[in-house]
Design a protein around this motif. Structure first.
Motif, PDB file in Angstrom:
ATOM      1  N   SER A 309       0.834  -1.204   0.000  1.00  0.00           N
ATOM      2  CA  SER A 309       0.000   0.000   0.000  1.00  0.00           C
ATOM      3  C   SER A 309       0.869   1.255   0.000  1.00  0.00           C
ATOM      4  N   ASN A 312       2.741   1.299  -3.619  1.00  0.00           N
ATOM      5  CA  ASN A 312       1.864   1.700  -4.724  1.00  0.00           C
ATOM      6  C   ASN A 312       1.667   3.206  -4.819  1.00  0.00           C
ATOM      7  N   LYS A 313       2.090   3.937  -3.805  1.00  0.00           N
ATOM      8  CA  LYS A 313       1.989   5.399  -3.853  1.00  0.00           C
ATOM      9  C   LYS A 313       3.155   6.025  -4.620  1.00  0.00           C
ATOM     10  N   THR A 315       5.329   7.090  -7.610  1.00  0.00           N
ATOM     11  CA  THR A 315       5.031   7.393  -9.017  1.00  0.00           C
ATOM     12  C   THR A 315       6.149   8.228  -9.631  1.00  0.00           C
TER      13      THR A 315
END
Length: 334
Positions: A309, A312-313, A315
């Motif tokens: 979690s 996945n942040k 970028t």
């Protein structure tokens, strides 16, 4: 050797040595800082995972510049990428094939890849090849050749193979080209890199000559000793990617002897499959892991994991700004 054998081996082998972890997708863009550094955009689309230092140009210590990573191993800011798979419709249009997470990865992994750093591929005989030297900052390499178009060429790139998945855990036989039938759970692609380094060059003009592959059979098999020309044993890096071709099974008919799938460089077969690697582990974190015996999946007792979690942040910005979703008349770069 079937790729599936590794999963079984991981459960029963008395010697377990290496890392296996998932990395969620970081971005899908036409960027390639190894083969086409500084070119924006690069010639074809890539699927990229790993650290957020990824850019059109990458030099020096990538790990020191990264501030987040899509990989479960929180100290791994390396980047891993391959070409992107496309479905080619009989009407001539294309659609990008989505990536789905592999079996047995950490909960929350999104698409991405499974990454391996194995020390001696589960063989007690290869303990004598220790120590394993971690890659130095600035190191990069590629495997495979996008212009490969024959079986003989494909055979030269050992460990670049496909499986036609029945389920995510039932992979069946490895093959050097795309399977010719519909695959119930998608197409599984494996990229196994060489593990012998010349000890001098962080790269080479062809991005491959500074490395040497002593493996003569496919997949996770016993690797003979490194030659005098490339005497330094390094971790054996492998990528596994699951392409969800099932979404297109109703759009084509079996029987032609070929799949309607192509890589993003418009390869007419699977022989041109290839992958790129850019080292980016923080400090000595990978070396600490490679110095440990009998470790697998657990970070070798030295590496901190992060929740997916959080991963996945991570970028990077869209540097190319082209739409890669939906049906298109031609693939990006064509």
């Amino acid at each position: 050797m079937k790729s599936f054998g590794l999963a079984a081996l991981a459960l029963v082998a008395p010697v377990q040595a290496g890392l296996r972890f998932g990395c969620s997708t970081l971005t899908i863009q036409r960027l390639d800082p190894v083969v086409e550094p500084g070119k924006l955009p690069s010639s074809h689309l890539h699927h990229i995972v790993g650290g957020n230092a990824f850019n059109a140009t990458m030099e020096g210590d990538v790990g020191s510049r990264g501030t987040c990573t899509t990989c479960e191993m929180s100290e791994d800011f390396s980047n891993y990428w391959t070409a992107v798979l496309y479905f080619k419709h009989s009407n001539g249009s294309y659609h990008r094939v989505p990536v789905v997470n592999n079996a047995a990865l950490a909960a929350g992994t999104t698409g991405g890849m499974t990454i391996y750093y194995t020390q001696f591929d589960f063989s007690k005989d290869n303990v004598k090849q220790r120590p394993i030297k971690a890659f130095p900052p600035g190191f990069r390499m590629t495997v495979g050749k996008p212009t490969a178009s024959t079986l003989d060429e494909a055979k030269k790139h050992v460990g670049l193979r496909y499986n036609c998945l029945t389920t995510l855990l039932n992979r069946g036989a490895e093959m050097p080209d795309f399977p010719t039938k519909k695959c119930a759970a998608g197409i599984f692609a494996v990229h196994h890199f060489p593990a012998c380094w010349d000890g001098k060059n962080l790269d080479s003009p062809d991005h491959q000559s500074h490395m040497y592959n002593t493996i003569t059979r496919d997949g996770f098999t016993d690797a003979p000793a490194c030659p005098a020309s490339h005497p330094v044993r390094m971790p054996q890096v492998t990528y596994e990617t699951v392409w969800d071709t099932t979404k297109f099974n109703s759009l084509w008919t079996e029987g032609s002897g070929k799949q309607p799938f192509v890589w993003s460089f418009e390869g007419s077969s699977g022989y041109g499959t290839h992958a790129d690697y850019m080292f980016g582990w923080k400090g000595d974190s990978l070396q600490r892991a490679m110095d440990r015996d009998n470790c697998f999946y657990d970070g070798c007792g030295t590496i901190t994991k992060q929740a997916m979690s959080v991963a996945n942040k991570c970028t990077v910005k869209d540097m190319v700004k082209e739409d890669t979703n939906g049906w298109v008349a031609k693939m990006p770069g064509m």
